[in-house]
Design an enzyme around this catalytic site. Structure first.
Site, short mmCIF file in Angstrom:
data_model
loop_
_atom_site.label_atom_id
_atom_site.label_comp_id
_atom_site.label_asym_id
_atom_site.label_seq_id
_atom_site.Cartn_x
_atom_site.Cartn_y
_atom_site.Cartn_z
N ASP A 84 0.84 -1.20 0.00
CA ASP A 84 0.00 0.00 0.00
C ASP A 84 0.88 1.24 0.00
O ASP A 84 2.06 1.18 0.35
CB ASP A 84 -0.93 -0.03 1.24
CG ASP A 84 -2.21 0.77 1.02
OD1 ASP A 84 -2.27 1.57 0.06
OD2 ASP A 84 -3.15 0.60 1.82
N GLU A 106 -8.13 0.18 4.46
CA GLU A 106 -6.68 -0.10 4.39
C GLU A 106 -6.16 -0.55 5.75
O GLU A 106 -5.33 -1.46 5.84
CB GLU A 106 -5.93 1.15 3.93
CG GLU A 106 -6.16 1.47 2.46
CD GLU A 106 -5.54 2.78 2.00
OE1 GLU A 106 -5.28 2.91 0.80
OE2 GLU A 106 -5.32 3.68 2.83
C1 A5P Z 1 -5.59 5.94 -0.08
O1 A5P Z 1 -6.64 6.35 0.75
C2 A5P Z 1 -4.30 6.39 0.50
O2 A5P Z 1 -4.04 5.90 1.78
C3 A5P Z 1 -3.15 6.14 -0.44
O3 A5P Z 1 -2.58 4.88 -0.24
C4 A5P Z 1 -2.16 7.22 -0.24
O4 A5P Z 1 -2.82 8.47 -0.40
C5 A5P Z 1 -0.98 7.16 -1.20
O5 A5P Z 1 -1.42 7.34 -2.51
P1 A5P Z 1 -0.42 7.70 -3.68
O6 A5P Z 1 0.49 6.53 -3.84
O7 A5P Z 1 -1.30 7.94 -4.88
O8 A5P Z 1 0.31 8.95 -3.28
#
Ligand code: A5P
Length: 229
Positions: A84, A106
């Site tokens: 993630d 998540e």
């Molecule tokens: C989703 O809600 C977020 O937790 C994403 O995992 C986080 O914003 C990172 O996203 P990017 O990889 O697009 O920056």
């Protein structure tokens, strides 16, 4: 070379942590998307056998696009590896997540995993959580004002996340709203804030991930990766 090259490097490196037979957690966001693409390629080209639990409708859509078979926590409550992204990472592998609004699912998925690998580009690395990113707090719509006041009492400036003036509040996969809480001097004590938010009625969850990440993969624009664990 740019930020996308750094994200791609981190995502591809995370895909090398995946082994045959693994049950995966599939994160949300633009950096994780590179990992899902690389995992999909290994399934297609090398017959890799894995199944993944998506952390959002978007992750589910992305998994289908890349041919990653899906499963659920009901069927597979124990996951081998979650990949993630994050909005901020400090040097103790603590995170702020939720810019995509998916942090509640998540966190559920990350909590079920043996290993939680976070993929970021160098712009996400901070000395103190909250110094760049707002902290997303997912709330019941009817609790938005009391929770905003509580956040103000904690020194934050909360703002309801809206898509556009015309579309109104961003609605999460759970049908809830998000307050983005900015802490002008950063978050001095993330563990204390987590405790406070954890017992606040009307809050489903927030973007502080404090004892969950086991690995952080920081991709660099030159394609190399700094692996912290
Ligand atoms: C989703 O809600 C977020 O937790 C994403 O995992 C986080 O914003 C990172 O996203 P990017 O990889 O697009 O920056």
């Amino acid at each position: 070379m740019n930020r996308d090259d750094a994200k791609r490097a981190a995502g591809r490196e995370a895909a090398t942590l995946v082994h045959d037979g693994m049950r995966l957690g599939l994160g949300t966001g633009s950096t994780t998307a590179y990992a899902l693409e690389a995992i999909g390629r290994r399934i297609h080209d090398n017959g890799l056998t894995v199944e993944g639990v998506p952390t959002s409708f978007e992750a589910e859509r992305m998994a289908r696009t890349h041919g990653i078979p899906l499963t659920t926590l009901d069927k597979d409550p124990h996951l081998d590896l979650v990949v993630d992204g994050a909005d901020e990472v400090d040097d103790r592998l603590r995170l702020i997540k939720g810019r995509g609004g998916a942090h509640a699912r998540e966190k559920v998925v990350a909590t079920q995993a043996e290993r939680f690998a976070v993929v970021v580009d160098p712009s996400k690395c901070v000395d103190q959580l909250g110094e760049q990113a707002a902290l997303p707090v997912e709330v019941l719509p009817m609790a938005v004002t009391p929770v905003s006041r509580a956040l103000e009492d904690l020194g934050a400036t909360p703002e309801l996340r809206v898509a556009t003036e015309k579309d109104g509040p961003v609605v999460t996969d759970q049908g809830l709203w998000i307050l983005d809480a900015r802490f002008p001097d950063g978050i001095a004590d993330p563990a204390a804030l987590r405790r406070t938010l954890g017992v606040r009625p009307g809050v489903l969850d927030h973007g502080l991930f404090l004892d969950l990440a086991t690995d952080v993969l920081v991709g660099r624009p030159d394609g190399t990766v700094d692996h912290r664990s």
